[in-house]
Design an enzyme around this catalytic site. Structure first.
Site, PDB file in Angstrom:
ATOM      1  N   LYS A 105     178.064  51.662  98.280  1.00  0.00           N
ATOM      2  CA  LYS A 105     177.585  52.409  97.098  1.00  0.00           C
ATOM      3  C   LYS A 105     176.195  52.081  96.901  1.00  0.00           C
ATOM      4  O   LYS A 105     175.222  52.924  96.601  1.00  0.00           O
ATOM      5  CB  LYS A 105     178.471  51.899  95.968  1.00  0.00           C
ATOM      6  CG  LYS A 105     179.870  52.682  95.773  1.00  0.00           C
ATOM      7  CD  LYS A 105     180.542  51.925  94.614  1.00  0.00           C
ATOM      8  CE  LYS A 105     181.827  52.778  94.495  1.00  0.00           C
ATOM      9  NZ  LYS A 105     182.117  54.512  94.403  1.00  0.00           N
ATOM     10  N   LYS A 140     184.619  33.985  99.395  1.00  0.00           N
ATOM     11  CA  LYS A 140     184.688  32.740  99.370  1.00  0.00           C
ATOM     12  C   LYS A 140     185.551  32.423 100.579  1.00  0.00           C
ATOM     13  O   LYS A 140     186.727  32.986 100.754  1.00  0.00           O
ATOM     14  CB  LYS A 140     185.236  32.268  98.079  1.00  0.00           C
ATOM     15  CG  LYS A 140     184.489  32.271  96.850  1.00  0.00           C
ATOM     16  CD  LYS A 140     185.094  31.642  95.790  1.00  0.00           C
ATOM     17  CE  LYS A 140     184.190  31.507  94.424  1.00  0.00           C
ATOM     18  NZ  LYS A 140     183.071  30.649  94.599  1.00  0.00           N
ATOM     19  N   SER A 196     186.954  26.966  99.876  1.00  0.00           N
ATOM     20  CA  SER A 196     186.134  27.133  98.824  1.00  0.00           C
ATOM     21  C   SER A 196     187.071  27.461  97.282  1.00  0.00           C
ATOM     22  O   SER A 196     186.952  27.116  96.451  1.00  0.00           O
ATOM     23  CB  SER A 196     184.807  27.852  98.956  1.00  0.00           C
ATOM     24  OG  SER A 196     184.306  28.024  97.843  1.00  0.00           O
ATOM     25  N   ARG A 243     189.990  23.062  90.509  1.00  0.00           N
ATOM     26  CA  ARG A 243     188.885  22.400  89.400  1.00  0.00           C
ATOM     27  C   ARG A 243     189.155  23.224  88.174  1.00  0.00           C
ATOM     28  O   ARG A 243     189.091  22.615  87.039  1.00  0.00           O
ATOM     29  CB  ARG A 243     187.519  22.906  89.937  1.00  0.00           C
ATOM     30  CG  ARG A 243     186.783  22.148  90.797  1.00  0.00           C
ATOM     31  CD  ARG A 243     185.147  22.240  90.666  1.00  0.00           C
ATOM     32  NE  ARG A 243     184.916  23.558  90.724  1.00  0.00           N
ATOM     33  CZ  ARG A 243     184.787  24.145  91.959  1.00  0.00           C
ATOM     34  NH1 ARG A 243     184.991  23.632  93.138  1.00  0.00           N
ATOM     35  NH2 ARG A 243     184.395  25.507  92.089  1.00  0.00           N
ATOM     36  N   ASP A 290     185.537  35.939  91.352  1.00  0.00           N
ATOM     37  CA  ASP A 290     184.341  35.992  91.879  1.00  0.00           C
ATOM     38  C   ASP A 290     184.417  35.725  93.501  1.00  0.00           C
ATOM     39  O   ASP A 290     183.859  35.000  94.121  1.00  0.00           O
ATOM     40  CB  ASP A 290     183.463  35.237  91.101  1.00  0.00           C
ATOM     41  CG  ASP A 290     183.664  33.552  91.294  1.00  0.00           C
ATOM     42  OD1 ASP A 290     184.770  33.295  91.595  1.00  0.00           O
ATOM     43  OD2 ASP A 290     182.834  32.739  91.150  1.00  0.00           O
ATOM     44  N   GLU A 338     182.444  40.186  91.818  1.00  0.00           N
ATOM     45  CA  GLU A 338     181.202  39.643  91.096  1.00  0.00           C
ATOM     46  C   GLU A 338     179.858  40.427  91.555  1.00  0.00           C
ATOM     47  O   GLU A 338     179.674  40.315  92.713  1.00  0.00           O
ATOM     48  CB  GLU A 338     180.957  38.416  91.171  1.00  0.00           C
ATOM     49  CG  GLU A 338     179.842  37.917  89.984  1.00  0.00           C
ATOM     50  CD  GLU A 338     179.837  36.421  90.140  1.00  0.00           C
ATOM     51  OE1 GLU A 338     179.671  35.855  89.241  1.00  0.00           O
ATOM     52  OE2 GLU A 338     179.574  35.766  91.194  1.00  0.00           O
ATOM     53  N   GLU A 372     166.841  25.777  92.663  1.00  0.00           N
ATOM     54  CA  GLU A 372     167.566  25.397  91.595  1.00  0.00           C
ATOM     55  C   GLU A 372     168.991  24.925  92.228  1.00  0.00           C
ATOM     56  O   GLU A 372     169.566  23.748  92.050  1.00  0.00           O
ATOM     57  CB  GLU A 372     167.732  26.045  90.231  1.00  0.00           C
ATOM     58  CG  GLU A 372     168.671  25.254  89.432  1.00  0.00           C
ATOM     59  CD  GLU A 372     169.925  25.872  89.157  1.00  0.00           C
ATOM     60  OE1 GLU A 372     170.660  25.356  87.995  1.00  0.00           O
ATOM     61  OE2 GLU A 372     170.579  26.662  89.880  1.00  0.00           O
ATOM     62  N   HIS A 373     169.555  25.854  92.819  1.00  0.00           N
ATOM     63  CA  HIS A 373     170.790  25.563  93.587  1.00  0.00           C
ATOM     64  C   HIS A 373     170.932  24.241  94.642  1.00  0.00           C
ATOM     65  O   HIS A 373     171.571  23.246  94.772  1.00  0.00           O
ATOM     66  CB  HIS A 373     171.192  26.688  94.627  1.00  0.00           C
ATOM     67  CG  HIS A 373     172.646  26.549  95.124  1.00  0.00           C
ATOM     68  ND1 HIS A 373     173.733  26.427  94.494  1.00  0.00           N
ATOM     69  CD2 HIS A 373     173.111  26.305  96.484  1.00  0.00           C
ATOM     70  CE1 HIS A 373     174.758  26.357  95.438  1.00  0.00           C
ATOM     71  NE2 HIS A 373     174.153  26.229  96.628  1.00  0.00           N
TER      72      HIS A 373
END
Length: 213
Positions: A14, A39, A43, A50, A66, A133, A148-149
């Site tokens: 799309k 993922k 993961s 978690r 996600d 996501e 930042e990651h």
């Protein structure tokens, strides 16, 4: 996992159609870059643990949205909202959730528009609606988020306070750069007319729609 990969590919298709139409019909490309991922099983299972989600397929489908992700990088903030509007107005896309971190940044300065979109996937067994996501960012936002990651990964999320303060200042600088570059673009090309592929009123309408989701 194949269902999520197929759904991700549907979103990518799309976006590719929108990009090609803009280039050929409007002589403008609002999409700088598109990346995607599903993922890995490891993961996904780590996130299930978690989050305390029951390790059953139905529970994972319901709680983890996600698994498939697409990131769209744009030149300007208004392109972000314009693309979100064009994508989510398609009648086979359902908006499940939106987080507008551009208008309301995270405390560390993170900016991006996050959306969970449900897209139909047609298998031999029938239709399956799968969440994907989709993150929309500018080039400056993507550059900041990437660094930042890396910092969070290096410090295992225990980033020193002084570095957090510097990250916030860098995010403010990136936001200022976005504003200045968009202003320069307008000076060069003028404000788009109502029939343009980037309609400012439509952007405002999209923001209003995001608030209602």
């Amino acid at each position: 996992m194949l269902e999520y990969r197929f759904a991700m590919q549907e979103i990518e298709t799309k976006l590719a159609i929108l990009r090609e139409e803009f280039v050929h019909m409007h002589e403008y490309n609002p999409i700088e870059h598109v990346s995607s991922r599903v993922k890995s099983a490891d993961s996904l299972l780590a996130k299930v643990e978690r989050r305390g989600v029951t390790p059953e397929i139905d529970a994972i489908r319901r709680e983890i949205q996600d698994i498939a992700g697409v990131r769209v990088t744009c030149a300007f903030i208004r392109d972000v909202y314009r693309l979100f509007g064009l994508l989510t107005q398609q009648d086979d896309i359902t908006v499940l959730e939106v987080e507008d971190y551009i208008e309301h940044p995270k405390p560390n300065g993170y900016k991006s528009l996050h959306a969970i979109l449900s897209v139909p996937v047609y298998l031999s067994s029938g239709r399956v609606d799968v969440p994907v996501e989709v993150q929309f960012r500018t080039i400056a936002m993507d550059f900041w988020a990437s660094l930042e990651h890396k910092i969070y990964y290096k410090y295992q999320r225990q980033v020193p306070e002084e570095m957090m303060a510097e990250l916030k200042q860098a995010a403010d600088s990136a936001a200022e750069l976005d504003t200045r570059m968009q202003s320069l673009h307008v000076q060069m090309h003028g404000e788009p007319p109502p029939t343009s592929p980037i309609n400012l009123q439509e952007i405002r309408d999209v923001r209003d729609r995001i608030r209602r989701v």
